[in-house]
Design a protein around this motif. Structure first.
Motif, PDB file in Angstrom:
ATOM      1  N   GLY A  80      -5.158  76.762  81.816  1.00  0.00           N
ATOM      2  CA  GLY A  80      -5.208  77.337  80.480  1.00  0.00           C
ATOM      3  C   GLY A  80      -4.946  76.368  79.348  1.00  0.00           C
ATOM      4  N   ASP A  81      -4.602  75.131  79.677  1.00  0.00           N
ATOM      5  CA  ASP A  81      -4.314  74.116  78.649  1.00  0.00           C
ATOM      6  C   ASP A  81      -5.546  73.238  78.476  1.00  0.00           C
ATOM      7  OD1 ASP A  81      -3.354  71.797  77.231  1.00  0.00           O
ATOM      8  OD2 ASP A  81      -1.318  72.345  77.849  1.00  0.00           O
ATOM      9  N   ALA A  82      -6.200  73.350  77.340  1.00  0.00           N
ATOM     10  CA  ALA A  82      -7.466  72.633  77.108  1.00  0.00           C
ATOM     11  C   ALA A  82      -7.318  71.115  77.177  1.00  0.00           C
ATOM     12  CB  ALA A  82      -8.043  73.038  75.754  1.00  0.00           C
ATOM     13  N   ALA A  83      -6.121  70.604  76.973  1.00  0.00           N
ATOM     14  CA  ALA A  83      -5.914  69.156  76.991  1.00  0.00           C
ATOM     15  C   ALA A  83      -5.318  68.655  78.306  1.00  0.00           C
ATOM     16  CB  ALA A  83      -5.006  68.756  75.833  1.00  0.00           C
ATOM     17  N   ALA A  84      -5.172  69.518  79.310  1.00  0.00           N
ATOM     18  CA  ALA A  84      -4.532  69.127  80.569  1.00  0.00           C
ATOM     19  C   ALA A  84      -5.331  68.039  81.285  1.00  0.00           C
ATOM     20  CB  ALA A  84      -4.358  70.335  81.474  1.00  0.00           C
ATOM     21  N   GLU A  85      -4.615  67.044  81.795  1.00  0.00           N
ATOM     22  CA  GLU A  85      -5.206  65.898  82.489  1.00  0.00           C
ATOM     23  C   GLU A  85      -4.528  65.694  83.833  1.00  0.00           C
ATOM     24  OE1 GLU A  85      -4.898  62.341  80.166  1.00  0.00           O
ATOM     25  OE2 GLU A  85      -5.653  63.298  78.355  1.00  0.00           O
ATOM     26  N   TYR A  86      -5.229  65.008  84.749  1.00  0.00           N
ATOM     27  CA  TYR A  86      -4.660  64.646  86.049  1.00  0.00           C
ATOM     28  C   TYR A  86      -4.954  63.175  86.324  1.00  0.00           C
ATOM     29  CZ  TYR A  86      -9.424  64.784  87.808  1.00  0.00           C
ATOM     30  OH  TYR A  86     -10.761  64.531  87.996  1.00  0.00           O
ATOM     31  N   ARG A  87      -4.131  62.560  87.159  1.00  0.00           N
ATOM     32  CA  ARG A  87      -4.304  61.176  87.612  1.00  0.00           C
ATOM     33  C   ARG A  87      -3.810  61.080  89.052  1.00  0.00           C
ATOM     34  NH1 ARG A  87      -6.393  61.083  83.335  1.00  0.00           N
ATOM     35  NH2 ARG A  87      -5.900  59.964  81.439  1.00  0.00           N
ATOM     36  N   MET A  88      -4.455  60.221  89.853  1.00  0.00           N
ATOM     37  CA  MET A  88      -3.998  59.946  91.218  1.00  0.00           C
ATOM     38  C   MET A  88      -3.669  58.455  91.314  1.00  0.00           C
ATOM     39  SD  MET A  88      -5.854  60.378  94.973  1.00  0.00           S
ATOM     40  CE  MET A  88      -6.121  62.135  94.852  1.00  0.00           C
ATOM     41  N   PHE A  89      -2.416  58.158  91.660  1.00  0.00           N
ATOM     42  CA  PHE A  89      -1.936  56.787  91.809  1.00  0.00           C
ATOM     43  C   PHE A  89      -1.609  56.498  93.270  1.00  0.00           C
ATOM     44  CE2 PHE A  89      -0.691  57.961  87.502  1.00  0.00           C
ATOM     45  CZ  PHE A  89      -0.973  56.824  86.762  1.00  0.00           C
ATOM     46  N   PHE A  90      -1.659  55.216  93.641  1.00  0.00           N
ATOM     47  CA  PHE A  90      -1.085  54.808  94.920  1.00  0.00           C
ATOM     48  C   PHE A  90       0.429  54.866  94.760  1.00  0.00           C
ATOM     49  CE2 PHE A  90      -5.172  52.547  95.073  1.00  0.00           C
ATOM     50  CZ  PHE A  90      -5.642  53.012  96.294  1.00  0.00           C
ATOM     51  N   GLU A  91       1.122  55.452  95.740  1.00  0.00           N
ATOM     52  CA  GLU A  91       2.579  55.489  95.677  1.00  0.00           C
ATOM     53  C   GLU A  91       3.129  54.068  95.765  1.00  0.00           C
ATOM     54  OE1 GLU A  91       6.443  57.403  97.946  1.00  0.00           O
ATOM     55  OE2 GLU A  91       4.446  57.949  98.613  1.00  0.00           O
TER      56      GLU A  91
END
Length: 134
Positions: free
Chosen positions: A21-32
């Protein structure tokens, strides 16, 4: 589609209603960490943290754009972003997501294995303290 000779792992990232529901929501995947590779300290939480590239070499990151889930693939046998010894090994990852208007920061730790079922769920709390005076 995976080109001939490249083994890919794949999966889904699922997002709860607060992130959807958040139009600005983002995701990222990093190596631990890069322990299975060169072990140069390019770990999540450092200035040198590395975004995981998908099977085509593009970082796994972007806007959630109201989607309930987003798929990804990974070159399990050929990705050497962590160093030459890291191909064909399990991949410890940290996934993060955040919204601006309604979703708090959320962090999910997991492992990518040689499978088409590497699934990660993001459950962000509602952002209760954000106030936009505009």
């Amino acid at each position: 589609m995976t080109p001939a000779g490249i083994a890919a792992a794949a999966g889904l990232m699922a997002f709860n209603a607060a992130l959807q529901g958040d139009a600005a929501a983002e995701y990222r995947m990093f190596f631990e960490n890069d322990d299975a590779g060169d072990n140069l300290g390019n770990d999540y939480g450092t200035d040198n943290a590395v975004l995981v590239n998908d099977n085509g070499g593009t970082p796994i990151s972007g806007l959630i754009s109201g989607q309930a889930s987003i798929g990804f693939d990974y070159d399990y046998d050929g990705n050497v972003q962590r160093g030459s010894g890291s191909a064909n090994t399990e991949v410890p990852v940290v996934l993060v997501a955040i919204g601006i208007a309604s979703a708090q920061f959320v962090k999910v730790a997991g492992t990518i294995v040689r499978s088409k079922s590497n699934n990660f769920s993001f459950v962000a709390n509602d952002e209760l303290t954000y106030s936009n005076p505009a």
